[in-house]
Design a protein around this motif. Sequence first.
Motif, short mmCIF file in Angstrom:
data_model
loop_
_atom_site.label_atom_id
_atom_site.label_comp_id
_atom_site.label_asym_id
_atom_site.label_seq_id
_atom_site.Cartn_x
_atom_site.Cartn_y
_atom_site.Cartn_z
N SER A 17 0.90 5.51 -18.41
CA SER A 17 0.00 5.81 -17.58
C SER A 17 -1.38 6.47 -18.07
N PRO A 18 -2.38 6.68 -17.29
CA PRO A 18 -2.60 6.62 -15.83
C PRO A 18 -2.58 5.23 -15.31
N THR A 19 -2.16 5.40 -13.89
CA THR A 19 -2.08 4.01 -13.08
C THR A 19 -2.48 4.25 -11.66
N LEU A 20 -3.39 3.16 -11.15
CA LEU A 20 -3.70 3.56 -9.81
C LEU A 20 -3.16 2.63 -8.93
N TYR A 21 -2.84 2.73 -7.84
CA TYR A 21 -2.26 1.94 -6.87
C TYR A 21 -3.01 2.10 -5.23
N TYR A 22 -2.95 1.28 -4.46
CA TYR A 22 -3.57 1.41 -3.22
C TYR A 22 -2.49 1.11 -2.20
N ASP A 23 -2.24 2.00 -1.21
CA ASP A 23 -1.16 2.05 0.08
C ASP A 23 -2.02 1.60 1.07
#
Length: 80
Positions: A17-23
């Motif tokens: 990580s870090p990791t970024l996601y979109y909901d």
Amino acid sequence: MTLRYLGKDPESPEGRSPTLYYDDERDTYVFQSWRVTDAERLAVLDLPEHETVIEFPRRMMRFFPEINSDATEVDGPRTP
């Protein structure tokens, strides 16, 4: 809930990580990153019990589509 993978810190040791996601259902971002545990830093925040604070590197801002119109999913969609 559908989380769409946006990017991982290219300088992260061992590709973690870090990791970024979109909901896309909530129109929010979800971060996987380093938890802030330093009492001195937390003391300056008005942090409710039900919230937490994370820290992520500035270099990851490029993964936000609003910042970089060329931002694409690195590995395609995936869910955690």
